[in-house]
Scaffold this motif. Structure first.
Motif, PDB file in Angstrom:
ATOM      1  N   ARG A 161       0.781  -1.213  -0.112  1.00  0.00           N
ATOM      2  CA  ARG A 161      -0.092   0.099   0.091  1.00  0.00           C
ATOM      3  C   ARG A 161       0.834   1.128   0.071  1.00  0.00           C
ATOM      4  NH1 ARG A 161      -4.914  -1.684   4.071  1.00  0.00           N
ATOM      5  NH2 ARG A 161      -6.231  -2.856   2.346  1.00  0.00           N
ATOM      6  N   ILE A 219      -1.041   4.471  -1.018  1.00  0.00           N
ATOM      7  CA  ILE A 219      -2.330   4.521  -0.299  1.00  0.00           C
ATOM      8  C   ILE A 219      -2.290   4.941   1.034  1.00  0.00           C
ATOM      9  CG2 ILE A 219      -4.171   3.028   0.461  1.00  0.00           C
ATOM     10  CD1 ILE A 219      -3.620   1.457  -2.092  1.00  0.00           C
ATOM     11  N   PRO A 224      -4.846  -6.239  -5.973  1.00  0.00           N
ATOM     12  CA  PRO A 224      -5.107  -6.351  -4.396  1.00  0.00           C
ATOM     13  C   PRO A 224      -5.327  -7.672  -4.363  1.00  0.00           C
ATOM     14  CG  PRO A 224      -6.575  -4.493  -5.221  1.00  0.00           C
ATOM     15  CD  PRO A 224      -6.042  -5.146  -6.578  1.00  0.00           C
ATOM     16  N   GLU A 240      -7.452  -8.434  -1.986  1.00  0.00           N
ATOM     17  CA  GLU A 240      -8.878  -8.311  -1.813  1.00  0.00           C
ATOM     18  C   GLU A 240      -9.488  -7.756  -3.210  1.00  0.00           C
ATOM     19  OE1 GLU A 240     -11.075  -9.195   0.674  1.00  0.00           O
ATOM     20  OE2 GLU A 240      -9.619  -8.842   2.570  1.00  0.00           O
ATOM     21  N   ARG A 241      -9.891  -8.659  -4.083  1.00  0.00           N
ATOM     22  CA  ARG A 241     -10.357  -8.337  -5.405  1.00  0.00           C
ATOM     23  C   ARG A 241     -11.845  -7.735  -5.247  1.00  0.00           C
ATOM     24  NH1 ARG A 241      -7.079 -12.450  -7.742  1.00  0.00           N
ATOM     25  NH2 ARG A 241      -5.443 -12.200  -6.438  1.00  0.00           N
ATOM     26  N   GLY A 242     -11.847  -6.877  -6.243  1.00  0.00           N
ATOM     27  CA  GLY A 242     -13.179  -6.229  -6.427  1.00  0.00           C
ATOM     28  C   GLY A 242     -13.499  -5.341  -7.486  1.00  0.00           C
ATOM     29  N   LEU A 243     -14.755  -5.330  -7.871  1.00  0.00           N
ATOM     30  CA  LEU A 243     -14.962  -4.427  -9.222  1.00  0.00           C
ATOM     31  C   LEU A 243     -16.493  -4.010  -8.842  1.00  0.00           C
ATOM     32  CD1 LEU A 243     -14.098  -6.967 -11.942  1.00  0.00           C
ATOM     33  CD2 LEU A 243     -12.971  -4.576 -11.640  1.00  0.00           C
ATOM     34  N   TYR A 244     -16.810  -3.067  -9.434  1.00  0.00           N
ATOM     35  CA  TYR A 244     -18.285  -2.443  -9.136  1.00  0.00           C
ATOM     36  C   TYR A 244     -19.273  -3.512 -10.091  1.00  0.00           C
ATOM     37  CZ  TYR A 244     -16.790   2.409  -8.268  1.00  0.00           C
ATOM     38  OH  TYR A 244     -16.033   3.545  -7.827  1.00  0.00           O
ATOM     39  N   LEU A 249      -8.502   6.105 -14.968  1.00  0.00           N
ATOM     40  CA  LEU A 249      -7.928   6.624 -13.855  1.00  0.00           C
ATOM     41  C   LEU A 249      -6.348   6.425 -13.619  1.00  0.00           C
ATOM     42  CD1 LEU A 249     -10.801   5.587 -10.845  1.00  0.00           C
ATOM     43  CD2 LEU A 249     -10.256   7.595 -12.130  1.00  0.00           C
ATOM     44  N   GLU A 270     -18.623   0.821  -2.463  1.00  0.00           N
ATOM     45  CA  GLU A 270     -17.205   0.540  -2.768  1.00  0.00           C
ATOM     46  C   GLU A 270     -16.174  -0.203  -2.003  1.00  0.00           C
ATOM     47  OE1 GLU A 270     -15.986   4.522  -3.936  1.00  0.00           O
ATOM     48  OE2 GLU A 270     -17.014   4.561  -5.864  1.00  0.00           O
ATOM     49  N   SER A 283     -17.209  -4.188  -1.752  1.00  0.00           N
ATOM     50  CA  SER A 283     -16.987  -4.742  -2.829  1.00  0.00           C
ATOM     51  C   SER A 283     -15.411  -4.882  -3.070  1.00  0.00           C
ATOM     52  CB  SER A 283     -17.768  -4.292  -4.253  1.00  0.00           C
ATOM     53  OG  SER A 283     -17.011  -3.023  -4.641  1.00  0.00           O
ATOM     54  N   ARG A 284     -14.606  -4.062  -2.238  1.00  0.00           N
ATOM     55  CA  ARG A 284     -13.334  -3.921  -2.268  1.00  0.00           C
ATOM     56  C   ARG A 284     -12.781  -3.298  -3.537  1.00  0.00           C
ATOM     57  NH1 ARG A 284     -14.627  -5.494   2.333  1.00  0.00           N
ATOM     58  NH2 ARG A 284     -13.956  -7.600   3.053  1.00  0.00           N
ATOM     59  N   VAL A 285     -13.701  -2.738  -4.230  1.00  0.00           N
ATOM     60  CA  VAL A 285     -13.098  -2.159  -5.612  1.00  0.00           C
ATOM     61  C   VAL A 285     -12.413  -0.787  -5.213  1.00  0.00           C
ATOM     62  CG1 VAL A 285     -15.051  -0.577  -5.817  1.00  0.00           C
ATOM     63  CG2 VAL A 285     -13.568  -1.314  -7.722  1.00  0.00           C
ATOM     64  N   GLU A 287      -9.896  -0.348  -3.182  1.00  0.00           N
ATOM     65  CA  GLU A 287      -8.459  -0.636  -3.069  1.00  0.00           C
ATOM     66  C   GLU A 287      -7.852  -0.191  -4.422  1.00  0.00           C
ATOM     67  OE1 GLU A 287      -7.224  -3.431  -0.589  1.00  0.00           O
ATOM     68  OE2 GLU A 287      -4.927  -3.031  -0.820  1.00  0.00           O
ATOM     69  N   VAL A 288      -8.349  -0.619  -5.419  1.00  0.00           N
ATOM     70  CA  VAL A 288      -7.810  -0.415  -6.911  1.00  0.00           C
ATOM     71  C   VAL A 288      -7.994   1.056  -6.910  1.00  0.00           C
ATOM     72  CG1 VAL A 288      -8.140  -0.918  -9.338  1.00  0.00           C
ATOM     73  CG2 VAL A 288      -8.660  -2.639  -7.624  1.00  0.00           C
ATOM     74  N   LEU A 289      -9.152   1.616  -6.576  1.00  0.00           N
ATOM     75  CA  LEU A 289      -9.381   3.090  -6.911  1.00  0.00           C
ATOM     76  C   LEU A 289      -8.362   3.805  -6.334  1.00  0.00           C
ATOM     77  CD1 LEU A 289     -13.352   3.067  -6.594  1.00  0.00           C
ATOM     78  CD2 LEU A 289     -11.955   3.025  -8.607  1.00  0.00           C
ATOM     79  N   VAL A 290      -8.073   3.646  -4.912  1.00  0.00           N
ATOM     80  CA  VAL A 290      -7.254   4.372  -4.155  1.00  0.00           C
ATOM     81  C   VAL A 290      -5.571   4.386  -4.635  1.00  0.00           C
ATOM     82  CG1 VAL A 290      -8.632   4.916  -2.380  1.00  0.00           C
ATOM     83  CG2 VAL A 290      -7.124   3.092  -2.156  1.00  0.00           C
ATOM     84  N   LEU A 323     -11.359  10.864  -4.645  1.00  0.00           N
ATOM     85  CA  LEU A 323     -12.495   9.818  -4.824  1.00  0.00           C
ATOM     86  C   LEU A 323     -13.723  10.385  -4.289  1.00  0.00           C
ATOM     87  CD1 LEU A 323     -13.244   6.912  -6.065  1.00  0.00           C
ATOM     88  CD2 LEU A 323     -12.409   6.160  -3.904  1.00  0.00           C
ATOM     89  N   LYS A 327     -17.211  12.038  -5.919  1.00  0.00           N
ATOM     90  CA  LYS A 327     -18.439  11.273  -5.656  1.00  0.00           C
ATOM     91  C   LYS A 327     -19.467  12.540  -5.186  1.00  0.00           C
ATOM     92  CE  LYS A 327     -18.369   7.338  -4.011  1.00  0.00           C
ATOM     93  NZ  LYS A 327     -18.857   6.415  -4.887  1.00  0.00           N
ATOM     94  N   LEU A 354     -10.298   1.119   4.160  1.00  0.00           N
ATOM     95  CA  LEU A 354      -9.304   0.052   4.001  1.00  0.00           C
ATOM     96  C   LEU A 354      -9.426  -1.031   4.939  1.00  0.00           C
ATOM     97  CD1 LEU A 354      -6.663   1.668   2.055  1.00  0.00           C
ATOM     98  CD2 LEU A 354      -8.262   0.223   1.089  1.00  0.00           C
ATOM     99  N   TYR A 407     -11.091  -3.739   6.584  1.00  0.00           N
ATOM    100  CA  TYR A 407     -12.079  -4.791   6.185  1.00  0.00           C
ATOM    101  C   TYR A 407     -12.473  -5.610   7.351  1.00  0.00           C
ATOM    102  CZ  TYR A 407     -10.394  -3.729   1.675  1.00  0.00           C
ATOM    103  OH  TYR A 407      -9.884  -2.872   0.461  1.00  0.00           O
TER     104      TYR A 407
END
Lengths: 303, 447
Positions: A47, A52, A79, A81-85, A100, B212, B215-217, B219-222, B230, B234, B428, B430
């Motif tokens: 991170r 981050i 990461p 912890e995977r995740g998408l919208y 982005l 967000e 769904s853990r998304v 972490e990718v965004l930040v 962010l 929003k 972050l 969780y």
């Protein structure tokens, strides 16, 4: 040349130290395994590289300069912890995430189409993520990680959640990326994959770096003069030993006898000639410790 | 900066494209038009009338005397009265459903001098119908008493019976008439609208942030943008959705109302000031009566036309936007604290309470729009968007508006800073239970 330098980085949370004076160098173009038990501080370090979080002290250099705002565009991060919208369509979402990272929508879409073809998911472009299987979501997330062709890729447990076929697919892609010049930091518990693809590793335990170096070199360092010898069945291998040699284990499959021995330095020739006087040697090789053994040994010794 | 734009665009477009947005956009103007048109329509509707039979027995024990009330009660909009001398016959009719209620009026030699008894069938007569009849009975008895026992002339009685004194207010500077009831209504509508807007879009922010996170998304965004970017993206994206919705509502409502007005123009024509000349000092009984008889709707319409909409719309937009940013940022902080198994309530309640306080105190503020409660609630930023909007139609000194607006802007700045601190840590974390004590520690972090 080092692409990434982690210089004496320390980070503490409320009442626990996540990273304690950690020093790492990642060479350009290598696959760097970041290993360690759960809670060792790997994610914290990752991170930090992604900006981050920031270190309390010490600094992180990318391409010999301190991390700055634009660096996020040349790093790709998958990461753990995977995740998408969930409600967003796969293609649209991948383009958004690429934007982005500073990619123009047009370039992003062009590259994406190619990746979708390659991973055989082209007809899922307009599906919402929640309609996709977990494996497919993982593929999409992998694609979004590499789409902007980053110089530095960070994969945190990339193979978890994939079936063996897709693990192979992914490994091939990771090696492809390396061949194209990307540097890859690879955080995992899966030691088998470390041996297969990592050039260098660092082992972090309880917030401290306890081991690092090239995989080959580390194996040499940890080897304990073990050899495996295979001889035809019917030879009592113990009876063939000379001074300074010892049988650790042996196994007999009806045709051949396989034994693991320890041989003191300089006693190889004496042993082999002694054996050859009596019988044939089908195979003989040095046994290097597996990364798994090294991992466990290092962590145990540390405690 | 460029990345914020990308975030704003996604937040905006993903919401605009939703079906629920379309539904709200169409439904809103229909509801608002209905609200605006109801006074017009009400003045023209005729309710189904209730039929009451009056059995006046006040003459029974006094031979030669006239019944006191027979044929003297007025029919109202809802009630149709008939008279009968035979109680049993009337009751039979009631049983057969030929009328809705029977009222028996009996004379007595005590106080009260008249007693009345209701008999009803399916349902009890409405309170308003009963009250109107009760008032009429009282008035008629008073007239009768004044006439027969005190010898007051009919003319005097008529004058005595018109004692209601009306208030008309007029602004000394602008010379315009003021319609407090209309302002009350307008303030209420504006205040409630802001309340619902804040709650609706604020909770959207909360949900979106926690989605967000869950769904853990995130972490990718930040790893691509700063958490503050962010969050701001929003907030701004959703604000634009709100404004778009509001704009569409205004335009569509205007279109609907104009269309209806032009299709039946004489019904909705701006009424002439034909009933009462307000600044005439002496209002004669006739003009009074004229005014009282005039349709109540015309006064409302006149009131609606008399309001200075410029100031109201300007201030409305200000509190609409600032109130949103204040609460939405707080809701964003709440959203970042929510995880799959945490209870959203414990964190969202402290944010919603000030809003609810504003709504609870609404009637107090309306009763006294420049009193201390109204003043303080319209200055304190957490309640000011709702309460100040309620007050503005009544006229608020400029320095109060300036103070309230200034405090509001400072508080928004503070709340976004505060939210950013909570947000960037909480998103972050969780699967960890977050306590207020921990949040307090984050707020004290330097960087």
């Amino acid at each position: 040349m080092d692409i990434l330098k982690v210089c004496s980085v320390t980070k503490a949370y409320n009442n626990h130290v996540a990273l304690d004076n950690v020093l790492l160098n990642v060479k350009k173009g290598e696959i760097f395994g970041l290993l360690g038990p759960n809670g060792a501080g790997k994610t914290t370090l990752i991170r930090m590289i992604n900006q981050i979080t920031a270190p309390d002290s010490g600094e992180i250099l990318l391409n010999n300069h301190r991390l700055n705002k634009t660096d996020t565009d040349i790093i790709g991060y998958l990461p753990e912890e995977r995740g998408l919208y969930r409600k967003m369509k796969a293609g649209e979402q991948a383009i958004y995430l690429a934007e982005l990272k500073g990619l123009s929508p047009r370039v992003a879409e062009k590259r994406l189409r190619q990746w979708f073809e390659k991973f055989d998911i082209a007809n899922w472009w307009d599906r919402k993520v929640e309609e996709l299987s977990k494996g497919m979501q993982q593929k999409i997330q992998f694609i979004t990680t590499v789409l902007h062709e980053p110089q530095l890729l960070i994969f945190d447990e990339p193979f978890s959640g994939f079936d063996p076929i897709n693990v192979e697919l992914l490994k091939t892609e990771i090696l492809n990326l390396k061949a194209k010049g990307a540097t890859i930091i690879f955080s995992t518990h899966n030691m088998a994959s470390v041996e297969e693809i990592c050039d260098t590793i660092a082992l972090i335990n309880k917030s401290k770096k306890v081991l690092d170096g090239a995989v080959k070199e580390i194996k040499q360092r940890f080897k304990n003069n073990e050899y495996e010898i295979v001889v035809p069945v019917g030879n009592n291998i113990e009876s063939l030993m000379v001074d300074g040699c010892e049988v650790i284990s042996k196994e007999d499959n009806g045709e051949m006898e396989t034994a693991v021995l320890t041989i003191e330095r300089g006693r190889n020739a004496a042993l082999l000639s002694n054996i050859l006087l009596k019988t044939d040697i089908i195979s003989y090789k040095e046994v290097l410790p597996s990364m798994n053994d090294i991992f466990i040994k290092t962590i145990r010794d540390y405690e | 900066m460029n990345k914020i734009k990308i975030i704003i665009r996604r937040e905006y477009l993903s919401r605009i494209k939703k079906k629920s947005f379309l539904v709200m956009t169409i439904l809103g103007p229909v509801l608002i038009s209905a609200l605006w048109l109801i006074p017009f329509l009400l003045s023209q509707t005729t309710d189904s009338k209730s039929n009451f039979i009056i059995v006046d027995e006040t003459a029974e024990h006094q031979p030669n005397a006239e019944p006191l009330f027979k044929d003297k009660l007025k029919n109202s909009a809802e009630v149709n009265l008939t008279y009968s001398d035979d109680l049993e016959k009337a009751q039979t009719m009631l049983r057969e459903g030929l009328c809705d209620a029977v009222l028996e009026i009996v004379g007595a030699n005590a106080m009260p001098p008249v007693k009345s008894f209701w008999f009803f069938g399916k349902s009890e007569p409405s309170l308003t119908a009963r009250q109107s009849i009760e008032n009429q009975l009282t008035a008629l008895y008073k007239d009768y008493y004044l006439k027969s026992n005190c010898g007051v002339s009919e003319k005097d009685i008529a004058f005595i019976n018109n004692p209601k004194i009306d208030f008309y207010s007029k602004n000394i500077i602008t010379g315009e008439e003021s319609y407090p009831e209309i302002k009350m209504g307008l303030g209420m509508v504006a205040g409630l609208f802001i309340y619902f807007f804040i709650l609706f879009f604020g909770s959207q922010i909360m949900r979106s942030v926690s989605e967000e996170k869950m769904s853990r998304v995130v972490e990718v965004l930040v790893s691509s943008v700063k958490p503050v970017q962010l969050l701001l993206g929003k907030l701004i994206g959703v604000a634009l959705v709100g404004l778009t919705q509001f704009l569409l509502w205004t335009v569509l409502t205007f279109a609907v109302i104009t269309t209806i007005q032009s299709t039946s123009s004489e019904q909705f024509a701006k009424p002439q000031t034909n009933n009462v000349v307000v600044n005439e000092r002496i209002v004669s009984a006739e003009t009074y009566q004229q005014a009282a008889d005039a349709q109540p709707a015309t006064e409302i319409i006149q009131g609606l036309f008399s309001i200075n909409y410029g100031v109201i719309i300007g201030m409305f937009l200000f509190y609409f936007i600032t109130g949103y940013f204040l609460y939405a940022s707080l809701f964003g902080a709440v959203g970042s604290l929510i995880d799959v198994d945490t209870d959203a309530q414990q964190f969202s309640l402290p944010v919603t309470i000030p809003l609810i306080i504003g709504i609870v105190c609404l009637s107090m503020v309306i009763n006294n729009p420049s009193g201390p409660v109204a003043f303080w609630l319209s200055i304190i930023p957490l309640t000011s968007p709702v309460i100040m909007m309620v007050r503005i139609p009544f006229g608020v000194p400029w320095w109060e508006i300036a103070l309230s607006a200034g405090l509001m802007l400072i508080t928004i700045w503070g709340s976004i800073l505060l939210t950013a601190k909570i947000y960037r840590t909480a998103i972050l974390l969780y699967g960890k239970k977050i306590t207020y004590k921990e949040i307090w520690k984050w707020l004290k972090y330097k960087n």
